[in-house]
Structures are given as C-alpha cells and as structure tokens.
Write a protein that holds these residues in place. Structure first.
Motif, PDB file in Angstrom:
ATOM      1  N   GLU A   1       0.805  -1.228   0.000  1.00 54.63           N
ATOM      2  CA  GLU A   1       0.000   0.000   0.000  1.00 54.63           C
ATOM      3  C   GLU A   1       0.833   1.271   0.000  1.00 54.63           C
ATOM      4  O   GLU A   1       0.453   2.281  -0.608  1.00 54.63           O
ATOM      5  N   ASN A   2       1.992   1.250   0.677  1.00 51.02           N
ATOM      6  CA  ASN A   2       2.810   2.460   0.765  1.00 51.02           C
ATOM      7  C   ASN A   2       3.378   2.894  -0.575  1.00 51.02           C
ATOM      8  O   ASN A   2       3.839   4.025  -0.717  1.00 51.02           O
ATOM      9  N   ILE A   3       3.372   1.988  -1.557  1.00 55.41           N
ATOM     10  CA  ILE A   3       3.834   2.362  -2.893  1.00 55.41           C
ATOM     11  C   ILE A   3       2.766   3.167  -3.619  1.00 55.41           C
ATOM     12  O   ILE A   3       3.058   4.145  -4.304  1.00 55.41           O
ATOM     13  N   TRP A   4       1.502   2.773  -3.451  1.00 54.03           N
ATOM     14  CA  TRP A   4       0.448   3.261  -4.324  1.00 54.03           C
ATOM     15  C   TRP A   4      -0.417   4.365  -3.723  1.00 54.03           C
ATOM     16  O   TRP A   4      -0.932   5.209  -4.458  1.00 54.03           O
ATOM     17  N   MET A   5      -0.624   4.370  -2.426  1.00 53.61           N
ATOM     18  CA  MET A   5      -1.672   5.251  -1.876  1.00 53.61           C
ATOM     19  C   MET A   5      -1.224   5.941  -0.591  1.00 53.61           C
ATOM     20  O   MET A   5      -0.210   5.572   0.012  1.00 53.61           O
ATOM     21  N   PRO A   6      -1.963   6.967  -0.176  1.00 54.37           N
ATOM     22  CA  PRO A   6      -1.583   7.729   1.027  1.00 54.37           C
ATOM     23  C   PRO A   6      -1.549   6.846   2.272  1.00 54.37           C
ATOM     24  O   PRO A   6      -2.082   5.731   2.296  1.00 54.37           O
ATOM     25  N   ILE A   7      -0.946   7.369   3.310  1.00 52.46           N
ATOM     26  CA  ILE A   7      -0.794   6.645   4.562  1.00 52.46           C
ATOM     27  C   ILE A   7      -2.166   6.339   5.173  1.00 52.46           C
ATOM     28  O   ILE A   7      -3.124   7.099   5.005  1.00 52.46           O
ATOM     29  N   ASN A   8      -2.252   5.198   5.838  1.00 52.86           N
ATOM     30  CA  ASN A   8      -3.475   4.726   6.506  1.00 52.86           C
ATOM     31  C   ASN A   8      -4.589   4.354   5.527  1.00 52.86           C
ATOM     32  O   ASN A   8      -5.748   4.231   5.919  1.00 52.86           O
ATOM     33  N   VAL A   9      -4.253   4.181   4.257  1.00 56.35           N
ATOM     34  CA  VAL A   9      -5.221   3.725   3.260  1.00 56.35           C
ATOM     35  C   VAL A   9      -4.770   2.360   2.756  1.00 56.35           C
ATOM     36  O   VAL A   9      -3.597   2.166   2.431  1.00 56.35           O
ATOM     37  N   THR A  10      -5.692   1.404   2.710  1.00 57.72           N
ATOM     38  CA  THR A  10      -5.371   0.056   2.253  1.00 57.72           C
ATOM     39  C   THR A  10      -6.254  -0.298   1.059  1.00 57.72           C
ATOM     40  O   THR A  10      -7.199   0.427   0.720  1.00 57.72           O
ATOM     41  N   TRP A  11      -5.931  -1.447   0.447  1.00 60.55           N
ATOM     42  CA  TRP A  11      -6.732  -1.892  -0.694  1.00 60.55           C
ATOM     43  C   TRP A  11      -8.160  -2.220  -0.280  1.00 60.55           C
ATOM     44  O   TRP A  11      -9.073  -2.182  -1.120  1.00 60.55           O
ATOM     45  N   ALA A  12      -8.350  -2.529   0.984  1.00 59.90           N
ATOM     46  CA  ALA A  12      -9.706  -2.833   1.456  1.00 59.90           C
ATOM     47  C   ALA A  12     -10.635  -1.629   1.343  1.00 59.90           C
ATOM     48  O   ALA A  12     -11.853  -1.784   1.252  1.00 59.90           O
ATOM     49  N   HIS A  13     -10.069  -0.432   1.353  1.00 59.18           N
ATOM     50  CA  HIS A  13     -10.888   0.772   1.226  1.00 59.18           C
ATOM     51  C   HIS A  13     -11.437   0.951  -0.195  1.00 59.18           C
ATOM     52  O   HIS A  13     -12.305   1.787  -0.425  1.00 59.18           O
TER      53      HIS A  13
END
Length: 356
Positions: A12-24
């Motif tokens: 997740e840290n490669i693709w999206m902001p902090i505290n955001v996961t693919w589950a979102h």
C-alpha cells in the motif's frame, strides 16, 4: 517467490496515502473504484481494434488514397535463392563488390544478376506509399476519435477547468463509465500497436508518437534498434497508464492522454497529404500541428498538468508515497522529450519560412 514479489508490488505504501489500504477500494455507497483485474479486458479490446483497423484500412483508406492520386506500386519479387537469402538476412543487405563476386561464383550466375537480386530484395522491405498512407490513416482515425471522445468526456467535468479538482477527495474518487472506456481504448490501442510491430513500417527510434510516454526508450536505444525500442516503449506506455489506473490517478491520466492526442492527429493528417504530394495542404497541416504541439506540450503540460502532479499533492498529503516519485519522474522525462521535439519542430519551421 512469485507470492513475495506480488505482495511487494501491491504494498500500500507504494500506491496510496498513509493509513489507506486496498480494502478501502471496495465499491460501496455508490462509489466505484478502478480495479487492476479490469485491465485484462484491454487484450480482447486490442483485437477488436485490430479488426476495425483491418476493415478501415482496406475499405476506407485504400479508396481515399486512390482518390488522392496514390497508386499501388507492385514490387517485383526476386527469384528464390537460399544462398543469397541467407546472406541477405545474416550478413548484409548491401554486400561489397568483392562479396557480390564471391556470391556470383557460389550461385553460378553473373554479377549483374546478383546485384539485381539484392536490389529487388531490398525493395521488398521498403513499404509502399500506399502502405504508409494506410497506417497514417489508421493512426489519424484513432487520435481524432480519441480527441473528440476525450473532449466529450471531459468538457463538463470540474477538473477540466480547475486542476485542483483532480485531487479533491483523492484517493476515494469514483470511477465514471466515460473514464473506464477512455482508459480501455488508449491501453488497448497500445496493445494493438505492440501486436503489429512485426508487420508495421519500421520507424526511427526518435519518432515522436512512439516515445512520448516514457523517455528511457529514447535514451537507451539507437535508431538501428527501433524494433526492440518500440517493444519496450509500448510496454512502458501500457505500464504507465495501467499504474495510474491502479493508483486511481484517473482524472489526471485522462487529462494527460487528452493533451497528447489533440496534437497528434494533425501530424498524421500532414503525413497523409504528404504521401499524396499535396504540398500546400501538407504544409498548412504541419503548421497547425506545430501550433497545437507548442500549446499542449510546451505550455499546458508543464504549467497545468505537471503543476498538478508535483505541487498540488503537497496540500493534500504531507507524506508523499513512492508512486508520487515514480510517476512524476516519468512525466518529467516526458517533458524533457517535449522540449527536444519542440526544438526539432522549430528548426523545421525556421527552414520552411526562411528557406522555403
């Protein structure tokens, strides 16, 4: 190993902001998000484009070429000769005089016949003007269609006029049907170009359209390696668009595609009329292309899109993700190529105006 590499790639840290996961990114409450598995559809879509290309080149481009005065020149094939064919493929297409004499003795024929064979064999690899016209017509048709479709998809969107809107609500921006089809068409088009590289006309590695999405193709490959360079370039272009899809940079991605397509169909139109020897029309179209190129890629791209990708994200996140540096690095390389091509276009215009 594959599982480990896959987990690293989708970290997740490669693709999206902090505290955001693919589950979102599960569709909910009317929100629809881009999904990586949707990109598989671009392969069958590419074959659909190839079918459309076949029929448009045969039933539209050929009659149009004849109407413009372009004739279909039939090349004379040389007589089958395994010895000369092997030398042509493995050694040289332009043998020296001593080599020609040696080949003539080996084939038990005259030097004149060997020279004639090589001349005809080389001519077979030179695309006819009609074939060039057909390819230019296909690219012109796609770029024009994608430019019109892009404008229809974007003209009523707030981020088309206010670039700040590209980041409002990111990364939880819903995917619109128009954005889906715009991306699918563009990625499928590059797949189709990749599939037909072996039969399309060979171009130099510095062809603007072939290199505009990623710079390292131009840096690491010489014109003599154009086939491999184009393979790498098309894969890189597909990777760049697919990456922006997975990271939900869809709003910016559609703007980047629109900015580039709006200039390219003018260039392909100029090529078509150049093949038909309509000199004045060709010159006028090239001037229009030059104006469109400088407006879209020397002004709009750096001061509108790069500003949005480099500067504006800092207002929405204090911790840039790895994708921020990856995508911006490629876009900066792209802008460097824009400046290089702009310099070449300026030189052509200077010669055209002052030297006729």
């Amino acid at each position: 190993i594959l599982k480990t590499l896959n987990s690293w790639f989708w970290w997740e840290n490669i693709w999206m902001p902090i505290n955001v996961t693919w589950a979102h990114f599960v569709d909910r409450d009317g929100l629809v998000f881009p999904k990586a598995h949707q990109l598989y559809a671009t392969i069958p879509y590419a074959f659909v484009l190839l079918i459309i290309r076949f029929f448009s080149e045969r039933y539209i481009a050929i009659p149009l070429a004849k109407a413009l005065g372009i004739k279909n020149v039939r090349r004379v094939k040389p007589q089958p000769n395994p010895v000369l064919e092997s030398y042509f493929r493995e050694c040289s297409k332009h043998p020296s005089q001593s080599d020609i004499q040696g080949l003539a003795k080996k084939c038990n024929c005259t030097v004149h016949l060997v020279e004639k064979w090589f001349r005809r064999r080389r001519n077979l690899e030179i695309p006819t003007v009609l074939r060039k016209f057909q390819e230019a017509f296909w690219r012109f048709s796609f770029y024009l269609t994608s430019s019109i479709a892009g404008f229809i998809f974007l003209y009523d969107k707030p981020w088309f006029y206010d670039i700040w809107q590209t980041w409002v609500g990111y990364p939880f921006q819903t995917l619109l049907p128009s954005q889906y089809w715009y991306y699918m068409a563009e990625i499928s088009f590059y797949w189709s170009l990749l599939f037909t590289l072996g039969i399309d006309n060979r171009r130099k590695a510095s062809d603007p359209r072939r290199l505009y999405l990623l710079g390292f193709t131009f840096v690491f490959f010489s014109p003599s390696q154009d086939f491999l360079a184009h393979v790498v370039h098309h894969l890189a272009a597909i990777g760049l668009m697919s990456g922006s899809w997975c990271a939900n940079y869809v709003r910016l991605g559609t703007l980047v595609m629109f900015v580039h397509d709006t200039a390219d169909f003018w260039l392909e139109a100029a090529k078509m009329f150049n093949y038909a020897h309509w000199e004045k029309t060709c010159n006028m179209l090239f001037i229009i292309f030059s104006i469109a190129f400088f407006i879209t890629r020397i002004i709009l791209f750096p001061f509108w899109i790069l500003r949005a990708t480099l500067y504006q994200p800092t207002f929405y996140s204090t911790t840039p993700v790895i994708a921020y540096f990856l995508f911006n690095g490629q876009l900066l390389i792209l802008q460097g190529l824009h400046l290089y091509w702009g310099y070449l276009i300026f030189k052509i215009l200077k010669r055209f105006i002052f030297l006729k």
